[in-house]
Design a protein around this motif. Structure first.
Motif, PDB file in Angstrom:
ATOM      1  N   GLU A 121      14.646 -14.071   6.561  1.00 26.75           N
ATOM      2  CA  GLU A 121      14.066 -14.820   5.446  1.00 26.75           C
ATOM      3  C   GLU A 121      12.721 -15.432   5.834  1.00 26.75           C
ATOM      4  O   GLU A 121      11.841 -15.602   4.982  1.00 26.75           O
ATOM      5  N   ALA A 122      12.553 -15.761   7.111  1.00 29.91           N
ATOM      6  CA  ALA A 122      11.255 -16.248   7.577  1.00 29.91           C
ATOM      7  C   ALA A 122      10.203 -15.155   7.443  1.00 29.91           C
ATOM      8  O   ALA A 122       9.055 -15.411   7.061  1.00 29.91           O
ATOM      9  N   GLU A 123      10.593 -13.911   7.749  1.00 33.05           N
ATOM     10  CA  GLU A 123       9.687 -12.775   7.587  1.00 33.05           C
ATOM     11  C   GLU A 123       9.336 -12.573   6.113  1.00 33.05           C
ATOM     12  O   GLU A 123       8.184 -12.295   5.757  1.00 33.05           O
ATOM     13  N   GLU A 124      10.343 -12.712   5.239  1.00 36.78           N
ATOM     14  CA  GLU A 124      10.105 -12.561   3.795  1.00 36.78           C
ATOM     15  C   GLU A 124       9.175 -13.660   3.287  1.00 36.78           C
ATOM     16  O   GLU A 124       8.317 -13.418   2.431  1.00 36.78           O
ATOM     17  N   LEU A 125       9.353 -14.879   3.819  1.00 37.44           N
ATOM     18  CA  LEU A 125       8.474 -15.980   3.424  1.00 37.44           C
ATOM     19  C   LEU A 125       7.037 -15.680   3.821  1.00 37.44           C
ATOM     20  O   LEU A 125       6.092 -15.963   3.071  1.00 37.44           O
ATOM     21  N   ALA A 126       6.848 -15.087   4.997  1.00 45.39           N
ATOM     22  CA  ALA A 126       5.507 -14.718   5.443  1.00 45.39           C
ATOM     23  C   ALA A 126       4.888 -13.671   4.518  1.00 45.39           C
ATOM     24  O   ALA A 126       3.697 -13.740   4.197  1.00 45.39           O
ATOM     25  N   THR A 127       5.697 -12.713   4.097  1.00 44.83           N
ATOM     26  CA  THR A 127       5.206 -11.688   3.163  1.00 44.83           C
ATOM     27  C   THR A 127       4.780 -12.330   1.853  1.00 44.83           C
ATOM     28  O   THR A 127       3.718 -12.005   1.291  1.00 44.83           O
ATOM     29  N   SER A 128       5.593 -13.263   1.348  1.00 47.95           N
ATOM     30  CA  SER A 128       5.251 -13.975   0.108  1.00 47.95           C
ATOM     31  C   SER A 128       3.982 -14.790   0.290  1.00 47.95           C
ATOM     32  O   SER A 128       3.130 -14.847  -0.596  1.00 47.95           O
ATOM     33  N   ALA A 129       3.853 -15.441   1.451  1.00 50.53           N
ATOM     34  CA  ALA A 129       2.677 -16.266   1.712  1.00 50.53           C
ATOM     35  C   ALA A 129       1.413 -15.419   1.753  1.00 50.53           C
ATOM     36  O   ALA A 129       0.379 -15.804   1.191  1.00 50.53           O
ATOM     37  N   ARG A 130       1.474 -14.267   2.407  1.00 48.83           N
ATOM     38  CA  ARG A 130       0.299 -13.401   2.467  1.00 48.83           C
ATOM     39  C   ARG A 130      -0.106 -12.947   1.060  1.00 48.83           C
ATOM     40  O   ARG A 130      -1.294 -12.834   0.757  1.00 48.83           O
ATOM     41  N   ARG A 131       0.889 -12.707   0.224  1.00 50.19           N
ATOM     42  CA  ARG A 131       0.593 -12.319  -1.155  1.00 50.19           C
ATOM     43  C   ARG A 131      -0.084 -13.478  -1.899  1.00 50.19           C
ATOM     44  O   ARG A 131      -1.071 -13.276  -2.625  1.00 50.19           O
ATOM     45  N   LEU A 132       0.409 -14.694  -1.716  1.00 53.10           N
ATOM     46  CA  LEU A 132      -0.182 -15.862  -2.367  1.00 53.10           C
ATOM     47  C   LEU A 132      -1.617 -16.095  -1.884  1.00 53.10           C
ATOM     48  O   LEU A 132      -2.480 -16.529  -2.649  1.00 53.10           O
ATOM     49  N   LEU A 133      -1.857 -15.799  -0.614  1.00 51.12           N
ATOM     50  CA  LEU A 133      -3.186 -16.004  -0.031  1.00 51.12           C
ATOM     51  C   LEU A 133      -4.150 -14.869  -0.361  1.00 51.12           C
ATOM     52  O   LEU A 133      -5.326 -14.925  -0.002  1.00 51.12           O
ATOM     53  N   GLY A 134      -3.648 -13.818  -1.026  1.00 53.98           N
ATOM     54  CA  GLY A 134      -4.495 -12.694  -1.405  1.00 53.98           C
ATOM     55  C   GLY A 134      -4.829 -11.775  -0.252  1.00 53.98           C
ATOM     56  O   GLY A 134      -5.856 -11.088  -0.278  1.00 53.98           O
ATOM     57  N   LEU A 135      -3.957 -11.743   0.779  1.00 54.89           N
ATOM     58  CA  LEU A 135      -4.196 -10.905   1.947  1.00 54.89           C
ATOM     59  C   LEU A 135      -3.545  -9.542   1.777  1.00 54.89           C
ATOM     60  O   LEU A 135      -2.383  -9.451   1.369  1.00 54.89           O
ATOM     61  N   GLU A 136      -4.279  -8.486   2.098  1.00 52.26           N
ATOM     62  CA  GLU A 136      -3.705  -7.151   2.099  1.00 52.26           C
ATOM     63  C   GLU A 136      -2.860  -6.967   3.354  1.00 52.26           C
ATOM     64  O   GLU A 136      -2.952  -7.743   4.315  1.00 52.26           O
ATOM     65  N   LEU A 137      -2.039  -5.920   3.358  1.00 49.46           N
ATOM     66  CA  LEU A 137      -1.099  -5.704   4.461  1.00 49.46           C
ATOM     67  C   LEU A 137      -1.794  -5.672   5.814  1.00 49.46           C
ATOM     68  O   LEU A 137      -1.292  -6.235   6.789  1.00 49.46           O
ATOM     69  N   SER A 138      -2.954  -5.026   5.894  1.00 51.43           N
ATOM     70  CA  SER A 138      -3.628  -4.853   7.177  1.00 51.43           C
ATOM     71  C   SER A 138      -4.713  -5.893   7.429  1.00 51.43           C
ATOM     72  O   SER A 138      -5.442  -5.808   8.415  1.00 51.43           O
ATOM     73  N   GLN A 139      -4.820  -6.885   6.562  1.00 56.73           N
ATOM     74  CA  GLN A 139      -5.921  -7.853   6.647  1.00 56.73           C
ATOM     75  C   GLN A 139      -5.533  -9.051   7.509  1.00 56.73           C
ATOM     76  O   GLN A 139      -4.551  -9.736   7.222  1.00 56.73           O
TER      77      GLN A 139
END
Length: 365
Positions: A121-139
């Motif tokens: 769930e910590a990993e999922e939270l990081a994925t959600s956070a990157r999406r909120l921050l507008g970061l692409e997968l490789s950015q």
């Protein structure tokens, strides 16, 4: 009595006696003692002199403590957190003042996300956070203060010495994070990412002594995992690590040096993350922790050297908001310089337009 208690607290923090403070402001020591005990009123002129001598703004002595800090102090009175507590108190007051007049600063605050109960769930939270921050997968998450400000978290960095890594306070709208600028850039960025985790799950107050310092379980360990996953996204790390080792025919040391530069982390954080995603064994991780990037590495590999959150560091949107208030003459130059916490001087402020002669005559007539 509350004002007197705050005078006594500020005096103790400065390490001066009643006699020393009284002498410096031209007051009798017994009068100061009565002010601190609450048995004598303090005049405005006296309070201004006390505030100046103790290096606090006058409102610190008379305004209510921010609710989150008051709640924390009541529950954790036995914890010695004086330095970061005092700095956070000041930052929160400044941020609440600025955001009350520039609410756009914290308009990006998202709805609270669930607390992670597991590493997954910590990993999922990081994925959600990157999406909120507008970061692409490789950015990579560079310019972390700017990214955090986009979701309403204002990240400041101040040198707190050998103290806590970071702390976060949730405001009525948005939040303030304080990172200890005493540490190296990788640790500062990791601490900032960890505080973003506290903010996204809406922890009212958090204080972190040593981010990622142990293998302990609990919410802090899971937010450590979140911070590493945010800064070093697993899928991208796997691909790049393989390319650095195989495609470029470099050693694991070369790959580690490239990775820490690319993602903006320290070797200890990289080693932990490589273990988590199964790219190295324990022996290799221990070796990576001992690697130091040399000047030769920077030149030969053409690496970019970044020094994010070097103290004193303020969020750029916050700086712009303060300058906006100054340009519109909502605040004085002295107030602007105080809000900018010494990162500007008088000559660095923008020039204000001259007052029209008609207005001058209105005032003087």
């Amino acid at each position: 009595m509350e004002i007197g208690a705050r005078v006594a607290k500020a005096r103790a923090e400065r390490g001066v006696t009643q006699a020393q403070l009284a002498a410096s402001i031209g007051m009798d020591r017994t009068a100061l003692a009565k002010i601190e005990s609450g048995s004598r009123r303090v005049a405005v002129v006296e309070l201004v002199a006390i505030a100046r001598e103790l290096r606090h703004r006058v409102e610190w002595f008379v305004d209510e403590t921010p609710p989150a800090l008051a709640s924390y102090r009541g529950a954790q009175a036995n914890v010695a957190v004086q330095v970061i507590d005092t700095e956070l108190d000041s930052l929160v007051r400044d941020a609440e003042f600025v955001t009350s007049r520039c609410p756009e600063l914290v308009e990006g605050q998202p709805e609270p996300l669930p607390h992670p109960a597991t590493a997954e769930e910590a990993e999922e939270l990081a994925t959600s956070a990157r999406r909120l921050l507008g970061l692409e997968l490789s950015q990579p998450a560079h310019e972390f203060s700017r990214l955090a400000a986009s979701v309403g978290l204002l990240v400041f960095a101040v040198d707190l010495g050998e103290g806590a890594d970071a702390g976060t306070v949730l405001l009525r709208h948005g939040g303030v994070a304080l990172v200890n600028g005493h540490w190296r850039v990788g640790r500062r960025r990791l601490a900032a990412a960890h505080e973003l985790g506290h903010y996204l799950v809406a922890d009212q107050f958090s204080l972190d002594w040593r981010v990622a310092a142990s293998e302990a379980q609990g919410i802090e360990a899971r937010l450590d995992r979140f911070a590493r996953a945010l800064l070093l996204p697993g899928e991208d790390l796997r691909e790049r690590w393989t390319n650095w080792l195989i495609a470029s025919d470099e050693t694991w040391r070369d790959a580690a040096v490239r990775a820490t530069s690319h993602y903006g982390v320290d070797m200890a954080t990289l080693a932990r993350r490589l273990l988590e995603v199964g790219l190295v064994d324990t022996h290799c991780a221990d070796n990576i922790r001992r690697v130091h990037t040399k000047q030769a590495d920077i030149v030969e590999k053409n690496l970019v050297v970044r020094d994010e959150l070097a103290p004193v560091a303020l969020p750029r949107p916050y700086e712009r908001a303060v300058l906006k208030l100054y340009r519109h003459e909502v605040i004085t130059a002295d107030r602007a310089l105080g809000l900018l916490r010494g990162s500007f001087d008088q000559d660095s402020l923008p020039d204000l337009p001259p007052i029209p002669e008609s207005e001058i005559w209105e005032v003087t007539s």
